[in-house]
Design an enzyme around this catalytic site. Structure first.
Site, PDB file in Angstrom:
ATOM      1  N   ASP A  73       0.854  -1.176   0.000  1.00 18.08           N
ATOM      2  CA  ASP A  73       0.000   0.000   0.000  1.00 18.08           C
ATOM      3  C   ASP A  73       0.901   1.241   0.000  1.00 18.08           C
ATOM      4  O   ASP A  73       2.087   1.154   0.343  1.00 18.08           O
ATOM      5  CB  ASP A  73      -0.883  -0.035   1.248  1.00 18.08           C
ATOM      6  CG  ASP A  73      -1.643   1.242   1.465  1.00 18.08           C
ATOM      7  OD1 ASP A  73      -2.345   1.682   0.539  1.00 18.08           O
ATOM      8  OD2 ASP A  73      -1.530   1.827   2.564  1.00 18.08           O
ATOM      9  N   ASP A  75      -0.291   5.096   0.869  1.00 14.97           N
ATOM     10  CA  ASP A  75      -0.552   6.126   1.877  1.00 14.97           C
ATOM     11  C   ASP A  75      -0.498   5.556   3.287  1.00 14.97           C
ATOM     12  O   ASP A  75      -1.129   4.531   3.588  1.00 14.97           O
ATOM     13  CB  ASP A  75      -1.926   6.748   1.632  1.00 14.97           C
ATOM     14  CG  ASP A  75      -1.991   7.517   0.326  1.00 14.97           C
ATOM     15  OD1 ASP A  75      -2.258   8.721   0.360  1.00 14.97           O
ATOM     16  OD2 ASP A  75      -1.758   6.903  -0.743  1.00 14.97           O
ATOM     17  N   SER A 162      -2.230   1.189  -4.700  1.00 14.97           N
ATOM     18  CA  SER A 162      -2.791   2.201  -3.813  1.00 14.97           C
ATOM     19  C   SER A 162      -4.239   2.527  -4.123  1.00 14.97           C
ATOM     20  O   SER A 162      -4.632   2.641  -5.288  1.00 14.97           O
ATOM     21  CB  SER A 162      -1.952   3.490  -3.930  1.00 14.97           C
ATOM     22  OG  SER A 162      -2.529   4.540  -3.192  1.00 14.97           O
TER      23      SER A 162
END
Length: 282
Positions: A73, A75, A162
């Site tokens: 991922d 963020d 993401s």
């Protein structure tokens, strides 16, 4: 099945802590992987209530530790911010948007609906704000570059997947060394954000699909994948991987992960695989 206890902490794992832990568990001598990591071959099961203050304690199988694909991922995992919250700050809406983000990451809201709603609030924001946001707010988390480049150096595939935005994933992937990236697309018209996000939206199910697709392309099964994330929308991806890691994560993700990191930087993912500092690519 033989297993290994891995102790990691960004502040360092003292020799005394490692030695006392091994003695308490009746295990063999600790093997230092880095100043921030030690591994101990377990002679038996770890007591259910075992823990160390300020140190992450995880048990992994001794076999098949080194993975052939890293999928991560972006963020709050590879970078330290949620890009949509930072964009909202430029629009004067950060508290409102950040609250929705937090609830979505805890799994309290449908991710896709929450994303659509938050992006709508950005309507009219100048597109040039994206570059300003990246330059001023986005930084790789400690250990991110070392993690990605070391795994690539070992011959592993690397993918950044993401639920955020491709403008940022493209730049973060290049900075960290990911071979590929995938994210959502913000729609821009006449130099401003339209408040729309491109379809289909990359969310929880799409992250799992991306893992399966990347593994199939590499000719490996999910057992050869290490996946890392921080929020509920990473749960399917993390749960499917051979080694699923929750990094400074929300409880919904920590509950399904194989390893949980609260005190470590991202080099801990190398330690979980038994990759010592002498093999790291700085």
């Amino acid at each position: 099945m033989a297993s290994v206890l891995v102790l990691t902490a960004a502040a360092g794992v003292p020799d005394l802590v490692a030695a006392e832990t091994a003695a308490e568990l009746g295990a063999g001598a600790p093997r230092r992987l880095a100043a921030s990591a030690v591994e101990i071959a377990l002679a038996g099961p770890l007591p259910a209530d075992f823990g160390l203050r300020g140190v992450d304690v995880n048990v992994v199988p001794a076999e098949g530790r080194r993975k052939r694909l890293l999928i991560a991922d972006m963020d709050s995992t590879i970078i330290g911010v949620e890009c949509i919250d930072e964009l909202a700050d430029f629009a004067g809406l950060k508290p409102q948007v950040a609250e929705i983000t937090e609830r979505a990451m805890r799994g309290e809201l449908d991710f896709e609906a929450a994303l659509i709603g938050r992006v709508a609030l950005l309507r009219g924001l100048p597109a040039e704000t994206l570059q300003r946001c990246y330059a001023e707010r986005v930084r790789l988390n400690p250990g991110a570059r070392t993690l990605v480049r070391t795994m690539a150096g070992q011959g592993a595939g690397t993918a950044l997947v993401s639920g955020g935005f491709s403008f940022f994933s493209e730049r973060v992937a290049a900075a960290a060394g990911f071979a590929r990236h995938r994210a959502n697309r913000l729609e821009v018209r006449e130099g401003v954000l339209t408040g729309e996000v491109g379809r289909p939206i990359l969310g929880r199910a799409a992250k799992l699909a991306a893992l399966r697709e990347a593994a199939a392309e590499a000719g490996i099964g999910p057992e050869a994948v290490i996946a890392v994330g921080d929020g509920a929308n990473d749960a399917d991806m993390v749960e499917a991987a051979g080694l699923g890691v929750a990094y400074h994560a929300k409880p919904a993700l920590a509950a399904v992960a194989d390893a949980v990191l609260a005190h470590s930087d991202l080099t801990a993912l190398l330690a979980l695989q038994g990759i010592g500092e002498e093999e790291w690519v700085a």
